[in-house]
Design a protein around this motif. Structure first.
Motif, PDB file in Angstrom:
ATOM      1  N   GLY A 170       0.822  -1.217   0.000  1.00 36.83           N
ATOM      2  CA  GLY A 170       0.000   0.000   0.000  1.00 36.83           C
ATOM      3  C   GLY A 170       0.848   1.255   0.000  1.00 36.83           C
ATOM      4  O   GLY A 170       0.556   2.223  -0.716  1.00 36.83           O
ATOM      5  N   LEU A 171       1.920   1.237   0.776  1.00 37.94           N
ATOM      6  CA  LEU A 171       2.825   2.386   0.793  1.00 37.94           C
ATOM      7  C   LEU A 171       3.486   2.574  -0.567  1.00 37.94           C
ATOM      8  O   LEU A 171       3.644   3.706  -1.048  1.00 37.94           O
ATOM      9  CB  LEU A 171       3.881   2.202   1.886  1.00 37.94           C
ATOM     10  N   GLY A 172       3.861   1.477  -1.202  1.00 38.47           N
ATOM     11  CA  GLY A 172       4.471   1.562  -2.534  1.00 38.47           C
ATOM     12  C   GLY A 172       3.514   2.127  -3.563  1.00 38.47           C
ATOM     13  O   GLY A 172       3.895   2.955  -4.400  1.00 38.47           O
ATOM     14  N   VAL A 173       2.257   1.681  -3.515  1.00 37.39           N
ATOM     15  CA  VAL A 173       1.257   2.218  -4.447  1.00 37.39           C
ATOM     16  C   VAL A 173       1.066   3.715  -4.217  1.00 37.39           C
ATOM     17  O   VAL A 173       0.975   4.507  -5.164  1.00 37.39           O
ATOM     18  CB  VAL A 173      -0.074   1.450  -4.290  1.00 37.39           C
ATOM     19  N   PHE A 174       1.038   4.113  -2.956  1.00 36.39           N
ATOM     20  CA  PHE A 174       0.889   5.534  -2.641  1.00 36.39           C
ATOM     21  C   PHE A 174       2.086   6.342  -3.149  1.00 36.39           C
ATOM     22  O   PHE A 174       1.922   7.408  -3.740  1.00 36.39           O
ATOM     23  CB  PHE A 174       0.735   5.723  -1.134  1.00 36.39           C
ATOM     24  N   VAL A 175       3.281   5.827  -2.933  1.00 33.68           N
ATOM     25  CA  VAL A 175       4.486   6.545  -3.365  1.00 33.68           C
ATOM     26  C   VAL A 175       4.539   6.648  -4.883  1.00 33.68           C
ATOM     27  O   VAL A 175       4.849   7.708  -5.446  1.00 33.68           O
ATOM     28  CB  VAL A 175       5.746   5.863  -2.795  1.00 33.68           C
ATOM     29  N   VAL A 176       4.212   5.550  -5.574  1.00 35.12           N
ATOM     30  CA  VAL A 176       4.224   5.580  -7.040  1.00 35.12           C
ATOM     31  C   VAL A 176       3.169   6.562  -7.563  1.00 35.12           C
ATOM     32  O   VAL A 176       3.415   7.320  -8.498  1.00 35.12           O
ATOM     33  CB  VAL A 176       4.006   4.159  -7.606  1.00 35.12           C
ATOM     34  N   GLY A 177       1.995   6.578  -6.958  1.00 35.08           N
ATOM     35  CA  GLY A 177       0.964   7.539  -7.370  1.00 35.08           C
ATOM     36  C   GLY A 177       1.382   8.964  -7.117  1.00 35.08           C
ATOM     37  O   GLY A 177       1.176   9.849  -7.960  1.00 35.08           O
ATOM     38  N   ALA A 178       2.006   9.210  -5.960  1.00 30.72           N
ATOM     39  CA  ALA A 178       2.467  10.566  -5.647  1.00 30.72           C
ATOM     40  C   ALA A 178       3.562  11.000  -6.601  1.00 30.72           C
ATOM     41  O   ALA A 178       3.602  12.159  -7.041  1.00 30.72           O
ATOM     42  CB  ALA A 178       2.966  10.629  -4.205  1.00 30.72           C
ATOM     43  N   VAL A 179       4.458  10.093  -6.952  1.00 30.78           N
ATOM     44  CA  VAL A 179       5.514  10.427  -7.914  1.00 30.78           C
ATOM     45  C   VAL A 179       4.904  10.766  -9.270  1.00 30.78           C
ATOM     46  O   VAL A 179       5.339  11.708  -9.942  1.00 30.78           O
ATOM     47  CB  VAL A 179       6.534   9.269  -8.021  1.00 30.78           C
ATOM     48  N   GLY A 180       3.897  10.025  -9.680  1.00 32.05           N
ATOM     49  CA  GLY A 180       3.233  10.323 -10.955  1.00 32.05           C
ATOM     50  C   GLY A 180       2.575  11.692 -10.949  1.00 32.05           C
ATOM     51  O   GLY A 180       2.720  12.473 -11.897  1.00 32.05           O
ATOM     52  N   VAL A 181       1.869  11.998  -9.866  1.00 31.79           N
ATOM     53  CA  VAL A 181       1.194  13.301  -9.780  1.00 31.79           C
ATOM     54  C   VAL A 181       2.211  14.435  -9.731  1.00 31.79           C
ATOM     55  O   VAL A 181       2.089  15.443 -10.434  1.00 31.79           O
ATOM     56  CB  VAL A 181       0.264  13.345  -8.546  1.00 31.79           C
ATOM     57  N   LEU A 182       3.245  14.270  -8.903  1.00 32.30           N
ATOM     58  CA  LEU A 182       4.250  15.330  -8.789  1.00 32.30           C
ATOM     59  C   LEU A 182       5.072  15.485 -10.067  1.00 32.30           C
ATOM     60  O   LEU A 182       5.479  16.588 -10.422  1.00 32.30           O
ATOM     61  CB  LEU A 182       5.166  15.062  -7.591  1.00 32.30           C
ATOM     62  N   GLY A 183       5.296  14.377 -10.766  1.00 31.75           N
ATOM     63  CA  GLY A 183       6.001  14.461 -12.049  1.00 31.75           C
ATOM     64  C   GLY A 183       5.206  15.238 -13.082  1.00 31.75           C
ATOM     65  O   GLY A 183       5.756  16.083 -13.805  1.00 31.75           O
ATOM     66  N   ARG A 184       3.924  14.974 -13.143  1.00 37.78           N
ATOM     67  CA  ARG A 184       3.089  15.726 -14.092  1.00 37.78           C
ATOM     68  C   ARG A 184       2.948  17.184 -13.680  1.00 37.78           C
ATOM     69  O   ARG A 184       2.896  18.074 -14.528  1.00 37.78           O
ATOM     70  CB  ARG A 184       1.718  15.072 -14.201  1.00 37.78           C
TER      71      ARG A 184
END
Length: 101
Positions: free
Chosen positions: A31-45
């Motif tokens: 769950g933490l990994g999914v959250f981190v990957v999602g946050a990286v995607g949002v912050l990257g965009r």
């Protein structure tokens, strides 16, 4: 024999508890990994958007500050300023006492 069975049950119970704890830790880390990957995607965009917006805004600022046809036609380098208005003097009207009413 009872001690042996209780010891065996304790080892099995301990193993099952350890496996459950490892499984739960894996679920939390997933769950933490999914959250981190999602946050990286949002912050990257968001970073991409800010970079493109900054570049376009800089280009617009450059073009608007470099292209001023009104200044070239007038031949001046300064922006047009209206002539300073003369200060207005306010004079007091004479006070008359009207007692005819």
């Amino acid at each position: 024999m009872t001690r042996l069975l209780l010891a065996l049950a304790g080892v099995i119970l301990l193993a099952v508890t350890a496996l459950a704890a490892v499984w739960l830790l894996g679920q939390l880390l997933t769950g933490l990994g999914v959250f981190v990957v999602g946050a990286v995607g949002v912050l990257g965009r968001l970073l991409w958007f800010l970079l493109v917006t900054g570049l376009l805004a800089g280009l617009v600022y450059f073009v608007t500050s470099a292209w001023r046809p009104a200044l070239r036609a007038r031949g001046g380098g300064e922006a047009a300023r209206p002539a300073a208005a003369a200060p207005v003097r306010l004079e007091k009207a004479p006070v008359t006492s009207d007692t005819s009413a």
